[in-house]
Design a protein around this motif. Sequence first.
Motif, PDB file in Angstrom:
ATOM      1  N   GLU A   6      27.969  13.880  43.394  1.00  0.00           N
ATOM      2  CA  GLU A   6      26.997  12.909  43.866  1.00  0.00           C
ATOM      3  C   GLU A   6      27.488  12.208  45.125  1.00  0.00           C
ATOM      4  O   GLU A   6      28.691  12.083  45.361  1.00  0.00           O
ATOM      5  CB  GLU A   6      26.715  11.873  42.775  1.00  0.00           C
ATOM      6  CG  GLU A   6      26.200  12.494  41.491  1.00  0.00           C
ATOM      7  CD  GLU A   6      26.096  11.489  40.372  1.00  0.00           C
ATOM      8  OE1 GLU A   6      25.536  11.843  39.318  1.00  0.00           O
ATOM      9  OE2 GLU A   6      26.565  10.343  40.543  1.00  0.00           O
ATOM     10  N   ARG A  19      19.159   6.921  49.559  1.00  0.00           N
ATOM     11  CA  ARG A  19      18.896   8.254  49.050  1.00  0.00           C
ATOM     12  C   ARG A  19      20.158   8.808  48.421  1.00  0.00           C
ATOM     13  O   ARG A  19      21.180   8.964  49.089  1.00  0.00           O
ATOM     14  CB  ARG A  19      18.403   9.208  50.135  1.00  0.00           C
ATOM     15  CG  ARG A  19      17.901  10.538  49.550  1.00  0.00           C
ATOM     16  CD  ARG A  19      17.356  11.496  50.583  1.00  0.00           C
ATOM     17  NE  ARG A  19      18.411  12.167  51.321  1.00  0.00           N
ATOM     18  CZ  ARG A  19      18.281  13.353  51.903  1.00  0.00           C
ATOM     19  NH1 ARG A  19      17.120  13.998  51.838  1.00  0.00           N
ATOM     20  NH2 ARG A  19      19.293  13.882  52.573  1.00  0.00           N
ATOM     21  N   SER A  21      22.163  11.923  46.536  1.00  0.00           N
ATOM     22  CA  SER A  21      22.189  13.376  46.508  1.00  0.00           C
ATOM     23  C   SER A  21      23.131  13.847  45.416  1.00  0.00           C
ATOM     24  O   SER A  21      24.139  13.203  45.125  1.00  0.00           O
ATOM     25  CB  SER A  21      22.653  13.941  47.854  1.00  0.00           C
ATOM     26  OG  SER A  21      21.785  13.574  48.902  1.00  0.00           O
ATOM     27  N   ARG A  71      13.973  18.323  44.726  1.00  0.00           N
ATOM     28  CA  ARG A  71      15.054  19.291  44.625  1.00  0.00           C
ATOM     29  C   ARG A  71      14.914  20.349  45.699  1.00  0.00           C
ATOM     30  O   ARG A  71      13.805  20.680  46.144  1.00  0.00           O
ATOM     31  CB  ARG A  71      15.089  19.935  43.230  1.00  0.00           C
ATOM     32  CG  ARG A  71      13.887  20.811  42.900  1.00  0.00           C
ATOM     33  CD  ARG A  71      13.848  21.149  41.409  1.00  0.00           C
ATOM     34  NE  ARG A  71      14.992  21.960  41.006  1.00  0.00           N
ATOM     35  CZ  ARG A  71      15.407  22.107  39.750  1.00  0.00           C
ATOM     36  NH1 ARG A  71      14.773  21.462  38.765  1.00  0.00           N
ATOM     37  NH2 ARG A  71      16.452  22.878  39.473  1.00  0.00           N
ATOM     38  N   THR A  77      20.626  21.312  45.248  1.00  0.00           N
ATOM     39  CA  THR A  77      20.769  19.873  45.383  1.00  0.00           C
ATOM     40  C   THR A  77      19.519  19.161  44.882  1.00  0.00           C
ATOM     41  O   THR A  77      18.397  19.613  45.143  1.00  0.00           O
ATOM     42  CB  THR A  77      21.036  19.488  46.841  1.00  0.00           C
ATOM     43  OG1 THR A  77      22.227  20.146  47.295  1.00  0.00           O
ATOM     44  CG2 THR A  77      21.220  17.988  46.985  1.00  0.00           C
ATOM     45  N   TYR A  79      17.725  15.216  44.776  1.00  0.00           N
ATOM     46  CA  TYR A  79      17.755  13.957  45.499  1.00  0.00           C
ATOM     47  C   TYR A  79      17.005  12.879  44.728  1.00  0.00           C
ATOM     48  O   TYR A  79      16.097  13.164  43.949  1.00  0.00           O
ATOM     49  CB  TYR A  79      17.109  14.099  46.877  1.00  0.00           C
ATOM     50  CG  TYR A  79      17.683  15.198  47.729  1.00  0.00           C
ATOM     51  CD1 TYR A  79      18.796  14.981  48.524  1.00  0.00           C
ATOM     52  CD2 TYR A  79      17.105  16.469  47.747  1.00  0.00           C
ATOM     53  CE1 TYR A  79      19.321  15.987  49.313  1.00  0.00           C
ATOM     54  CE2 TYR A  79      17.623  17.478  48.528  1.00  0.00           C
ATOM     55  CZ  TYR A  79      18.734  17.234  49.311  1.00  0.00           C
ATOM     56  OH  TYR A  79      19.251  18.239  50.090  1.00  0.00           O
ATOM     57  N   GLN A  81      15.226   9.493  46.202  1.00  0.00           N
ATOM     58  CA  GLN A  81      14.889   8.545  47.251  1.00  0.00           C
ATOM     59  C   GLN A  81      14.471   7.240  46.595  1.00  0.00           C
ATOM     60  O   GLN A  81      13.512   7.211  45.822  1.00  0.00           O
ATOM     61  CB  GLN A  81      13.758   9.086  48.123  1.00  0.00           C
ATOM     62  CG  GLN A  81      13.308   8.138  49.227  1.00  0.00           C
ATOM     63  CD  GLN A  81      14.371   7.925  50.279  1.00  0.00           C
ATOM     64  OE1 GLN A  81      14.991   8.878  50.738  1.00  0.00           O
ATOM     65  NE2 GLN A  81      14.586   6.675  50.661  1.00  0.00           N
TER      66      GLN A  81
END
Length: 117
Positions: A6, A19, A21, A71, A77, A79, A81
Amino acid sequence: QVQLVESGGGLVQPGESLRLSCAASGISFSIYVMGWYRQAPGKQREPVATITSGGSTNYSDSVKGRFTISRDNAKKTVYLQMNSLKPEDTAVYYCNALKAQWGVNFWGQGTQVTVSS
């Protein structure tokens, strides 16, 4: 080896955005349901948002309309937001990969999000 790594946490003021990830390795990423969970001080870990292989999303009522999960299967990955952040969003946020039919459940290390003026 399975890894969920992360990034993106930090300290922000109320109303600002972050954001998060989560980059996965060691799994067939596209077949997993991905999710974000959080744990505030003194509270239990709770789900925030999930996204299926096909892109269907679910959100907790407390973040609906402010947070967006997405995704990128090519990048393996997921995400999160986070907009219009509130002090009550302060928590450690964890990335999760789930294949319930196989009894497989992986967690990231967690990243701290602090919303304070």
